[in-house]
Design a protein around this motif. Sequence first.
Motif, PDB file in Angstrom:
ATOM      1  N   ALA A   1       1.759   6.718  -6.687  1.00 13.19           N
ATOM      2  CA  ALA A   1       0.703   7.681  -7.055  1.00 13.19           C
ATOM      3  C   ALA A   1       1.148   9.110  -6.764  1.00 13.19           C
ATOM      4  O   ALA A   1       0.920  10.019  -7.582  1.00 13.19           O
ATOM      5  CB  ALA A   1      -0.583   7.356  -6.309  1.00 13.19           C
ATOM      6  N   ALA A   2       1.797   9.309  -5.625  1.00 12.13           N
ATOM      7  CA  ALA A   2       2.279  10.650  -5.282  1.00 12.13           C
ATOM      8  C   ALA A   2       3.364  11.091  -6.259  1.00 12.13           C
ATOM      9  O   ALA A   2       3.386  12.264  -6.682  1.00 12.13           O
ATOM     10  CB  ALA A   2       2.813  10.668  -3.854  1.00 12.13           C
ATOM     11  N   ASP A   3       4.244  10.175  -6.634  1.00 11.10           N
ATOM     12  CA  ASP A   3       5.300  10.504  -7.597  1.00 11.10           C
ATOM     13  C   ASP A   3       4.703  10.858  -8.958  1.00 11.10           C
ATOM     14  O   ASP A   3       5.123  11.824  -9.601  1.00 11.10           O
ATOM     15  CB  ASP A   3       6.279   9.332  -7.754  1.00 11.10           C
ATOM     16  N   GLU A   4       3.707  10.074  -9.402  1.00 14.35           N
ATOM     17  CA  GLU A   4       3.055  10.360 -10.680  1.00 14.35           C
ATOM     18  C   GLU A   4       2.343  11.701 -10.642  1.00 14.35           C
ATOM     19  O   GLU A   4       2.407  12.484 -11.595  1.00 14.35           O
ATOM     20  CB  GLU A   4       2.059   9.253 -11.031  1.00 14.35           C
ATOM     21  N   PHE A   5       1.676  11.985  -9.524  1.00 13.59           N
ATOM     22  CA  PHE A   5       0.979  13.263  -9.378  1.00 13.59           C
ATOM     23  C   PHE A   5       1.975  14.417  -9.432  1.00 13.59           C
ATOM     24  O   PHE A   5       1.748  15.408 -10.131  1.00 13.59           O
ATOM     25  CB  PHE A   5       0.210  13.291  -8.060  1.00 13.59           C
ATOM     26  N   ALA A   6       3.114  14.250  -8.745  1.00 16.78           N
ATOM     27  CA  ALA A   6       4.134  15.302  -8.748  1.00 16.78           C
ATOM     28  C   ALA A   6       4.728  15.462 -10.143  1.00 16.78           C
ATOM     29  O   ALA A   6       4.976  16.599 -10.599  1.00 16.78           O
ATOM     30  CB  ALA A   6       5.226  14.973  -7.736  1.00 16.78           C
ATOM     31  N   ALA A   7       4.957  14.336 -10.822  1.00 15.23           N
ATOM     32  CA  ALA A   7       5.523  14.413 -12.173  1.00 15.23           C
ATOM     33  C   ALA A   7       4.547  15.111 -13.119  1.00 15.23           C
ATOM     34  O   ALA A   7       4.944  15.952 -13.942  1.00 15.23           O
ATOM     35  CB  ALA A   7       5.861  13.017 -12.680  1.00 15.23           C
ATOM     36  N   ARG A   8       3.263  14.790 -13.037  1.00 18.01           N
ATOM     37  CA  ARG A   8       2.261  15.447 -13.891  1.00 18.01           C
ATOM     38  C   ARG A   8       2.166  16.938 -13.583  1.00 18.01           C
ATOM     39  O   ARG A   8       2.058  17.768 -14.487  1.00 18.01           O
ATOM     40  CB  ARG A   8       0.907  14.785 -13.706  1.00 18.01           C
TER      41      ARG A   8
ATOM     42  N   ASP B   1       0.840  -1.209   0.000  1.00 23.47           N
ATOM     43  CA  ASP B   1       0.000   0.000   0.000  1.00 23.47           C
ATOM     44  C   ASP B   1       0.870   1.253   0.000  1.00 23.47           C
ATOM     45  O   ASP B   1       0.578   2.214  -0.728  1.00 23.47           O
ATOM     46  CB  ASP B   1      -0.927   0.015   1.217  1.00 23.47           C
ATOM     47  N   GLN B   2       1.930   1.240   0.802  1.00 20.21           N
ATOM     48  CA  GLN B   2       2.820   2.400   0.860  1.00 20.21           C
ATOM     49  C   GLN B   2       3.513   2.623  -0.483  1.00 20.21           C
ATOM     50  O   GLN B   2       3.659   3.762  -0.934  1.00 20.21           O
ATOM     51  CB  GLN B   2       3.857   2.225   1.974  1.00 20.21           C
ATOM     52  N   ARG B   3       3.929   1.526  -1.141  1.00 20.86           N
ATOM     53  CA  ARG B   3       4.561   1.659  -2.467  1.00 20.86           C
ATOM     54  C   ARG B   3       3.570   2.221  -3.482  1.00 20.86           C
ATOM     55  O   ARG B   3       3.917   3.080  -4.297  1.00 20.86           O
ATOM     56  CB  ARG B   3       5.111   0.308  -2.935  1.00 20.86           C
ATOM     57  N   ARG B   4       2.338   1.735  -3.438  1.00 18.43           N
ATOM     58  CA  ARG B   4       1.300   2.238  -4.350  1.00 18.43           C
ATOM     59  C   ARG B   4       1.056   3.730  -4.113  1.00 18.43           C
ATOM     60  O   ARG B   4       0.977   4.515  -5.055  1.00 18.43           O
ATOM     61  CB  ARG B   4      -0.009   1.467  -4.147  1.00 18.43           C
ATOM     62  N   GLU B   5       0.943   4.102  -2.838  1.00 17.06           N
ATOM     63  CA  GLU B   5       0.722   5.506  -2.506  1.00 17.06           C
ATOM     64  C   GLU B   5       1.901   6.364  -2.958  1.00 17.06           C
ATOM     65  O   GLU B   5       1.718   7.469  -3.471  1.00 17.06           O
ATOM     66  CB  GLU B   5       0.488   5.667  -1.004  1.00 17.06           C
TER      67      GLU B   5
END
Length: 151
Positions: free
Chosen positions: A135-142, A128-132
């Motif tokens: 997701a946070a990394d993808e959000f920051a990259a976008r 779950d932590q890796r998924r989160e």
Amino acid sequence: MSASATDTLGLLLERAEGERDAAARALHAAGQQAQAARAQHGELAGYRQDYQQRWTQSFGQATTMEIVGCYRSFGQRLDQAVDAQGNVAQYADQRQVRAREALREAEMRVAALRQLIARRRAEATKADQRREQRAADEFAARAHLRRVAHL
């Protein structure tokens, strides 16, 4: 960890705990039976010793062969009873040892299941932590790409 896996492991743990509790009750009962058998053996052995002492004291008095025969016959039956009760006590002690071993094995199964559940929960938490984090990394990259695109 999926809900069905959690439920399954929970049920297994519940069952293992039930078996452990039953093994603990069996050990307690076996202990009581062994103690009672040893106590009865001790009482019979004590009675035999008292009987022999009383007979030795009264043997000094004049007696008939019939009385001596009765003494010997009863003494032999008493010896047999003491030996038989000794065997019962020994068997009860062996049952207690087996019950103690069964309890130890049941406790090990419970501990192993608890450890497995804890490990699975830890793995699920990490996933779950890796998924989160992804997701946070993808959000920051976008967000970064949007900022760069608007410049």
